[in-house]
Design a protein around this motif. Structure first.
Motif, short mmCIF file in Angstrom:
data_model
loop_
_atom_site.label_atom_id
_atom_site.label_comp_id
_atom_site.label_asym_id
_atom_site.label_seq_id
_atom_site.Cartn_x
_atom_site.Cartn_y
_atom_site.Cartn_z
N LEU A 148 -40.87 46.57 47.64
CA LEU A 148 -41.29 45.45 48.50
C LEU A 148 -42.77 45.56 48.86
O LEU A 148 -43.54 44.60 48.73
N ASP A 189 -36.15 50.47 47.47
CA ASP A 189 -36.29 49.03 47.74
C ASP A 189 -37.52 48.74 48.60
O ASP A 189 -38.23 47.74 48.38
N ILE A 190 -37.78 49.58 49.59
CA ILE A 190 -38.95 49.36 50.46
C ILE A 190 -40.25 49.60 49.69
O ILE A 190 -41.22 48.85 49.83
N ARG A 221 -35.40 42.60 56.53
CA ARG A 221 -34.42 41.93 55.65
C ARG A 221 -33.89 42.89 54.58
O ARG A 221 -32.70 42.91 54.30
N VAL A 222 -34.78 43.67 53.99
CA VAL A 222 -34.37 44.64 52.98
C VAL A 222 -33.38 45.65 53.59
O VAL A 222 -32.36 46.00 52.99
N ASP A 265 -29.69 44.91 53.73
CA ASP A 265 -28.90 45.06 52.50
C ASP A 265 -28.28 46.44 52.39
O ASP A 265 -27.54 46.71 51.43
N HIS A 266 -28.62 47.33 53.31
CA HIS A 266 -28.13 48.71 53.25
C HIS A 266 -27.31 49.04 54.49
O HIS A 266 -27.88 49.40 55.54
N ASP A 324 -39.98 41.22 56.39
CA ASP A 324 -39.42 41.44 55.05
C ASP A 324 -38.73 42.80 54.96
O ASP A 324 -37.66 42.93 54.35
N ALA A 325 -39.34 43.82 55.56
CA ALA A 325 -38.74 45.15 55.52
C ALA A 325 -37.40 45.15 56.26
O ALA A 325 -36.43 45.78 55.84
#
Ligand SMILES: [Mg+2]
Length: 267
Positions: free
Chosen positions: A126, A122-123, A164-165, A168-169, A161-162
């Motif tokens: 992004l 995901d990162i 926020r990602v 999700d984990h 943003d990182a």
């Protein structure tokens, strides 16, 4: 160095105590920062000072870093046959099998590995799509986003943003450093690592030098009268002492080495 006299007294006390653990962070303590994290090389002589300390009976030396073990070994040029313990990934990795065992509670579980793989993907997506100026560093227990040298708003946006990602984990620990965001699945921190190592070598006195927020985990756990904690640079800290910068940290280690050698010579 505003508090020269008290530091000298504390150094003299530590230097006459055995077993003694001398542990230090790498970036911002042994090595000044560089825009390219792989070019952050040690202050001249600093690693040799650690080698001299480690050669003294009853003195144990460790470098404790957020970097992974392989990178830490490359940057310090400390060989795997040398008696200096390297602790990487904020206490999740150690160069010594025995120390690794002592830090076992901090091990990365198979579930953590799955989380890490998903997070990495995901990162990477992004950064590729929205923040191509940022650097990604992949570590054995973490994904790190570096924004050093970028315009502030560009770096801040990538970090936000990182973060926020990462949310999700579940189970991912977010560590914000200087121009860096570390997303870790390890449950270890520098405090658990230093105290585990201290127990492993039966340390009576423990010295720790660090500059960043992650070093506060070590400072806050080192509250014994014989502990000597040193913050390098500005900012609030739980450390008992402070020096201004990396050369001052190197000078402090040199002074400690001189005092330890003298104590050894005089028996
Ligand atoms: Mg540091």
């Amino acid at each position: 160095m505003s508090a020269v006299a008290p530091v000298e007294e504390a150094l003299e006390r530590a230097a006459t105590t055995r077993p003694l653990l001398v542990a230090t962070d790498y970036d911002g303590v042994l090595a000044p920062f560089d825009a390219d994290p792989m070019q952050a090389t040690p202050v001249p002589g600093a690693v040799d000072t650690l080698r001299s300390l480690a050669a003294l009976p009853g003195v144990h030396v460790a470098v404790v870093s957020g970097r992974d073990l392989v990178t830490l070994r490359t940057l310090t040029e400390i060989g795997d046959d040398e008696p200096i313990v390297l602790i990487g990934s904020h206490g999740a990795e150690s160069s010594s099998a025995a120390v690794r065992e002592a830090m076992e509670a901090a091990a990365v579980t198979p579930e953590d590995e799955v989380t890490l793989a998903e997070l990495r993907s995901d990162i990477e997506a992004l950064v590729k799509e929205h923040h191509s100026e940022a650097h990604i560093e992949l570590k054995s227990a973490a994904v790190v986003v570096h924004v050093r040298g970028l315009p502030r708003e560009v770096g801040d946006a990538a970090i936000a943003d990182a973060r926020r990602v990462a949310l999700d984990h579940p189970g991912v620990k977010v560590l914000k450093g200087k121009s860096v965001l570390e997303l870790s699945v390890s449950h270890a921190d520098k405090g658990s690592a230093v105290t585990a190592l201290g127990r492993h070598v039966d340390a009576v006195a423990r010295v720790y030098l660090g500059d960043d927020v992650t070093d506060e985990d070590a400072f806050t756990r080192m509250r014994r009268p014989d502990d000597l904690t040193v913050k390098v640079g500005t900012g609030s800290t739980a450390a008992r002492y402070r020096v201004a910068d990396e050369p001052a940290a190197a000078a402090l280690l040199t002074r400690l080495q001189e005092l330890c050698s003298a104590a050894h010579v005089s028996g």
